[in-house]
Design an enzyme around this catalytic site. Structure first.
Site, PDB file in Angstrom:
ATOM      1  CG  ASP A 374       3.077  30.648   8.723  1.00  0.00           C
ATOM      2  OD1 ASP A 374       2.392  29.723   9.192  1.00  0.00           O
ATOM      3  OD2 ASP A 374       2.829  31.194   7.636  1.00  0.00           O
ATOM      4  CE  LYS A 377       4.707  28.352   6.674  1.00  0.00           C
ATOM      5  NZ  LYS A 377       4.236  29.246   5.592  1.00  0.00           N
ATOM      6  CG  HIS A 402       4.250  25.136  10.026  1.00  0.00           C
ATOM      7  ND1 HIS A 402       3.417  24.481   9.152  1.00  0.00           N
ATOM      8  CD2 HIS A 402       3.642  26.327  10.296  1.00  0.00           C
ATOM      9  CE1 HIS A 402       2.366  25.244   8.895  1.00  0.00           C
ATOM     10  NE2 HIS A 402       2.476  26.363   9.572  1.00  0.00           N
ATOM     11  CG  HIS A 429      -2.364  25.458   8.996  1.00  0.00           C
ATOM     12  ND1 HIS A 429      -2.797  25.866   7.767  1.00  0.00           N
ATOM     13  CD2 HIS A 429      -1.100  25.956   9.148  1.00  0.00           C
ATOM     14  CE1 HIS A 429      -1.836  26.573   7.171  1.00  0.00           C
ATOM     15  NE2 HIS A 429      -0.796  26.642   8.006  1.00  0.00           N
TER      16      HIS A 429
END
Length: 513
Positions: A374, A377, A402, A429
């Site tokens: 992540d 982000k 992101h 994702h």
């Protein structure tokens, strides 16, 4: 009475000969008298405290059989003419070309020199001497055997040195290729066993320990050990060695050398980057050759360099891992995730990767790189990142960026972990059925690291409380993940998840919020 004494003396002589060893001499001749005369002429022969052991063959076929049975024979006294005029020459050819024995010294003997001219035989066959039986007196036979044994001894010495050099190069390569301190002593023992033939126990003690090096300059502490020393890590050597061993260790330390005892040794190890280290080995052969002792000396110094190399490598990797975790935890805390989410996901990924069939190296890579999933982000506004309510369509589109941002931040690195992190940041994702983002990849087009992190991330997120939801029960999470089999998640990974659920739950318990 005298017979009893004579009878009792015989075994003593035999034992003495066994201890000394023998030089094997194969006599190949179709005349039994030649065998008898040869043995008589050389009956009192001795070279380097070894007597001669005679092996007889009466034909070319028997000679080949004895050559195969005795590859350690030093000399073959070979008659040229036996069942055929060139039987001996064929045996000489067999020794070098078929048996591939280049060590044994071949002395051709012939009673009919005209049938096999010396010049022609010397040129065409790989022999070491050529003698006529008529000229081979007892003295000349003694001389030719002595010179041949010296040549054989030197050849063996060169071969042992070559093999020793090959072993030490291989041992050093294997030890220096190690990247784990946990496996260091196993590698040392394995290579020592290769060099010496047998090793029972080993222990490596060093003064290079955590804390102020000045305080530990002269204190040796067990770093790793096997056998009786397996549970001695961290103890001072005074606590684990008996009195005799401790005295030998102190002598090696004081003289900066190797001290040999009946079945063990202490080898002093030192390099410019360390104070003192000691290698202990037990179960070694009672009689070590000069070559073996020389190899131990070289190896003990290579062990020290290897230890420092592995320690430095481990320190670099540990520092790298800690930095990745700390940065990732800081990022997760900014997005209202718990810091331990990063650690849990990394260990879950490692378990899933091994069960999936990835190599240990690949599993370790996904464990480390998953912490960066992540990282993109960092570019998402706090108002969107920390919004407790459901995101609207426009905010959701911003949030989805992101993954690509994370990929752009990490891509192009020369570091394996960072490159793997880029793949994970971009693909975690994506969904198995192609409905994910950012590229709508489907099935095996999604990087395997991304597929693993996707499941690990969702599993951990559902099992823990967030500002916008309560934690799900284990049954609810399992049902959800199984319903997404073949849609969000790869079917094989879902099966692996189900098979390893107990271990995954233990990971969650080790790192609570």
């Amino acid at each position: 009475m005298m017979d009893d004494f004579l009878f009792s003396d015989e075994p003593q002589e035999e034992i003495c000969e066994v201890i000394k060893g023998t030089w094997k001499v194969i006599i190949v001749d179709d005349e039994p008298e030649v065998h008898a005369v040869t043995k008589l002429a050389l009956s009192d022969f001795e070279f380097q405290d070894k007597r001669l052991e005679f092996i007889s063959a009466y034909s070319g076929a028997e000679a080949k059989e004895q050559i195969d049975k005795n590859p350690d024979a030093a000399i073959v006294l070979l008659d040229v003419v036996m069942e055929t005029d060139d039987a001996g020459l064929k045996v000489a050819q067999y020794i070098r070309e078929v048996a591939k024995n280049n060590h044994i010294r071949i002395i051709l003997r012939t009673g009919q020199p005209g049938q096999a001219p010396e010049r022609q035989v010397i040129v065409n066959y790989d022999i070491n001497d050529y003698k006529s039986k008529t000229e081979l007196t007892a003295q000349k036979l003694f001389t030719v055997v002595m010179s041949s044994l010296r040549s054989y001894r030197d050849i063996l010495s060169i071969e042992q040195s070559r093999q020793g050099l090959e072993k030490i190069i291989k041992a050093s390569r294997d030890i220096f290729s190690a990247h784990s301190l946990d496996h260091f002593i196993e590698g040392v023992m394995q290579q020592l066993a290769s060099l010496l033939g047998t090793v029972d126990q080993a222990m490596y003690a060093t003064s290079l320990v955590a804390g102020n090096p000045q305080d530990n300059q002269h204190k040796l502490v067990v770093f790793s050990g096997r056998g009786d020393f397996e549970r001695s890590e961290g103890k001072a050597i005074e606590e684990v060695l008996n009195t005799e061993q401790l005295l030998a260790c102190q002598q090696a330390l004081q003289d900066k050398t190797i001290v040999y005892k009946d079945n063990y040794l202490f080898a002093y190890c030192c390099s410019e980057h360390n104070h003192n280290s000691m290698l202990f080995i037990s179960g070694i052969p009672k009689y070590l050759t000069d070559t073996q002792r020389h190899l131990i000396e070289i190896f003990s110094q290579n062990v020290q360099l290897a230890y420092e190399n592995v320690q430095l490598q481990s320190e670099i990797e540990a520092t790298q891992q800690e930095l990745v975790f700390r940065l990732s935890e800081a990022l997760e805390q900014r997005s209202t995730e718990t810091g331990n989410h990063v650690k849990r996901v990394s260990h879950i990924c490692h378990t899933l990767a091994l069960a999936y069939g990835l190599s240990k190296r690949e599993a370790e890579l996904v464990r480390l790189a998953s912490s960066l999933h992540d990282v993109g982000k960092v570019g998402i506004p706090d108002a969107i990142l920390n919004k407790p309510a459901k995101l609207n369509a426009e905010e959701w589109e911003v949030m989805k960026t992101h993954t690509q941002k994370g990929f752009m931040i990490l891509k192009g690195s020369r570091r394996e972990i960072v490159n793997a992190g880029a793949e994970i940041a971009r693909d975690h994702h994506e969904k198995w059925d192609g409905t994910g983002y950012p590229q709508g990849l489907q099935g095996l087009d999604i990087h395997v690291f991304g597929r693993i992190v996707a499941l690990a991330d969702v599993y951990d997120a559902l099992r823990h409380k967030r500002c916008y939801k309560e934690a799900w029960t284990i049954d609810d999470v399992v049902n959800e993940i199984n319903q997404q089999k073949g849609m969000h998640f790869e079917p094989k990974l879902v099966d692996i998840f189900n098979d390893n659920l107990e271990e995954l739950e233990q990971i969650l318990a080790r790192y609570p919020d």
